[in-house]
Design an enzyme around this catalytic site. Sequence first.
Site, PDB file in Angstrom:
ATOM      1  N   GLN A 144       0.836  -1.192   0.000  1.00  0.00           N
ATOM      2  CA  GLN A 144       0.000   0.000   0.000  1.00  0.00           C
ATOM      3  C   GLN A 144       0.876   1.248   0.000  1.00  0.00           C
ATOM      4  O   GLN A 144       1.986   1.241   0.536  1.00  0.00           O
ATOM      5  CB  GLN A 144      -0.914  -0.001   1.229  1.00  0.00           C
ATOM      6  CG  GLN A 144      -1.801  -1.224   1.373  1.00  0.00           C
ATOM      7  CD  GLN A 144      -2.924  -1.267   0.368  1.00  0.00           C
ATOM      8  OE1 GLN A 144      -3.428  -0.241  -0.062  1.00  0.00           O
ATOM      9  NE2 GLN A 144      -3.328  -2.473  -0.014  1.00  0.00           N
ATOM     10  N   HIS A 219      -6.236 -11.422   3.527  1.00  0.00           N
ATOM     11  CA  HIS A 219      -5.050 -12.230   3.184  1.00  0.00           C
ATOM     12  C   HIS A 219      -4.299 -12.695   4.449  1.00  0.00           C
ATOM     13  O   HIS A 219      -3.201 -12.240   4.756  1.00  0.00           O
ATOM     14  CB  HIS A 219      -4.124 -11.552   2.183  1.00  0.00           C
ATOM     15  CG  HIS A 219      -3.843 -10.093   2.374  1.00  0.00           C
ATOM     16  ND1 HIS A 219      -3.399  -9.541   3.558  1.00  0.00           N
ATOM     17  CD2 HIS A 219      -3.906  -9.061   1.485  1.00  0.00           C
ATOM     18  CE1 HIS A 219      -3.206  -8.249   3.406  1.00  0.00           C
ATOM     19  NE2 HIS A 219      -3.514  -7.937   2.151  1.00  0.00           N
ATOM     20  N   ASP A 251      -0.997 -19.302  -3.235  1.00  0.00           N
ATOM     21  CA  ASP A 251      -0.087 -19.352  -4.389  1.00  0.00           C
ATOM     22  C   ASP A 251       1.265 -19.978  -4.055  1.00  0.00           C
ATOM     23  O   ASP A 251       2.114 -20.130  -4.934  1.00  0.00           O
ATOM     24  CB  ASP A 251       0.110 -17.955  -4.984  1.00  0.00           C
ATOM     25  CG  ASP A 251       0.772 -16.971  -4.023  1.00  0.00           C
ATOM     26  OD1 ASP A 251       1.018 -17.337  -2.855  1.00  0.00           O
ATOM     27  OD2 ASP A 251       1.027 -15.818  -4.441  1.00  0.00           O
ATOM     28  N   ASP A 277      -5.977 -11.838  -4.854  1.00  0.00           N
ATOM     29  CA  ASP A 277      -5.208 -10.599  -4.650  1.00  0.00           C
ATOM     30  C   ASP A 277      -4.414 -10.274  -5.913  1.00  0.00           C
ATOM     31  O   ASP A 277      -3.315  -9.702  -5.862  1.00  0.00           O
ATOM     32  CB  ASP A 277      -4.278 -10.714  -3.439  1.00  0.00           C
ATOM     33  CG  ASP A 277      -3.821  -9.354  -2.902  1.00  0.00           C
ATOM     34  OD1 ASP A 277      -4.369  -8.325  -3.333  1.00  0.00           O
ATOM     35  OD2 ASP A 277      -2.904  -9.322  -2.063  1.00  0.00           O
ATOM     36  N   LEU A 311       6.164  -8.133  -0.944  1.00  0.00           N
ATOM     37  CA  LEU A 311       5.249  -8.747  -1.891  1.00  0.00           C
ATOM     38  C   LEU A 311       4.172  -7.744  -2.273  1.00  0.00           C
ATOM     39  O   LEU A 311       3.660  -7.004  -1.425  1.00  0.00           O
ATOM     40  CB  LEU A 311       4.601  -9.992  -1.288  1.00  0.00           C
ATOM     41  CG  LEU A 311       5.484 -11.244  -1.203  1.00  0.00           C
ATOM     42  CD1 LEU A 311       4.820 -12.304  -0.320  1.00  0.00           C
ATOM     43  CD2 LEU A 311       5.756 -11.809  -2.591  1.00  0.00           C
TER      44      LEU A 311
END
Length: 390
Positions: A144, A219, A251, A277, A311
């Site tokens: 973010q 998440h 993932d 996401d 990430l």
Amino acid sequence: MQPFRISNVMIAVDGAAVHGSVSVKDGRIDSISPDAGAEPAAGETTIDGRGGWLLPGFIDLHVHGGYGADFMDAGHEAYDTISRFHAQHGTTTMLATTMTESPGRIRATLDAVDEYRSAPMPYARLAGVHLEGPFVSPDWMGAQNPAHRVDPRLDWLEEWHDAYPTLIKQMTLAPEREGALQMIAWLSERGIVASAGHTDARFDDMQAAADAGLRGMTHTFNACRGLHHREPGAVGAALTDDRIHAELIADGHHVHDAAMRLLARAKPPGKLTLITDAIAAAGLEDGMYELGGLAVTMKDGVCRLADGGNLAGSTLTMEAALKRFVQATGWTVPQASVLASANPAQLLGLSEQTGSIAAGKWADLVLLTEELDVVGTWVCGRRVFEAEPR
């Protein structure tokens, strides 16, 4: 719309498998037959599923973009691109997910999604918006943009909701920040899912938030205070509080397979949801991209901020998430399918219309091979993706 039947498939029904066929009429599921050899009704065409899986269409609660487009691009062409790409991987419903951005840009995205939803949507449907930020913790920004982070501003949220009363479906915020509990209660009263994410919340903070109406963990394991045996933190609350519905990015990069198994064992089957996401880089080659105004590098399919290496979303699809979760946990395909369809439908209040294969529900369906590769996707009985013949 011509009625049709998908035959010779393993149908996921209530977490179990039934071999047979499904008939679709007027955009809804007309009947489910355990007899794969049943004759089609008059005027009904037949699609041979070749022994593959027929699952409810996937519902992605947390997706930023795909195939070069981002929901915050706020445009019809971008939304067609994203919804087409994810429909090719079995998604029939999604929440357009924002980033921590300026109030003006968030408002522009809400306006664009609202306008897009006012006309027939040609691919996966946008069920509404998931606001991820800007009310997050400065200590857990993840990818973010810190330039736009603020503590909860209920006046902003009230303005957005007044302008678009049914559009906002979920909000990610840090429940420990000043004003957050009031905002969570406000969201809960309006049927909007309040979800903890990008948060430094301690276990007690999470319990207070759940008491106020918090119902989600964004998440899980990522961008939050982790589990410690003396301070269970946000993760400990997500694992142990059955009021909290946990998102999972399956993932293999965001969450280790062992942690997936831990989460799968800890949560009730109805309180865990697979998400992607996914960002604009999904479906494209390695290279440089952007997310929320920040530069992102994708290498070997993994996206990280160019500055700092955090990430930055994923390149995941719901098709790949289902495969990985099944491999990691040993769950059956019908059991895992619930996490991709029924659970998010329940969270969004859509269970009467979609999320499972049952007579009378929308014909939101995904056909996969035995290896779980998507070969067909239908939204309300309209085929929005058909794989090339092999």
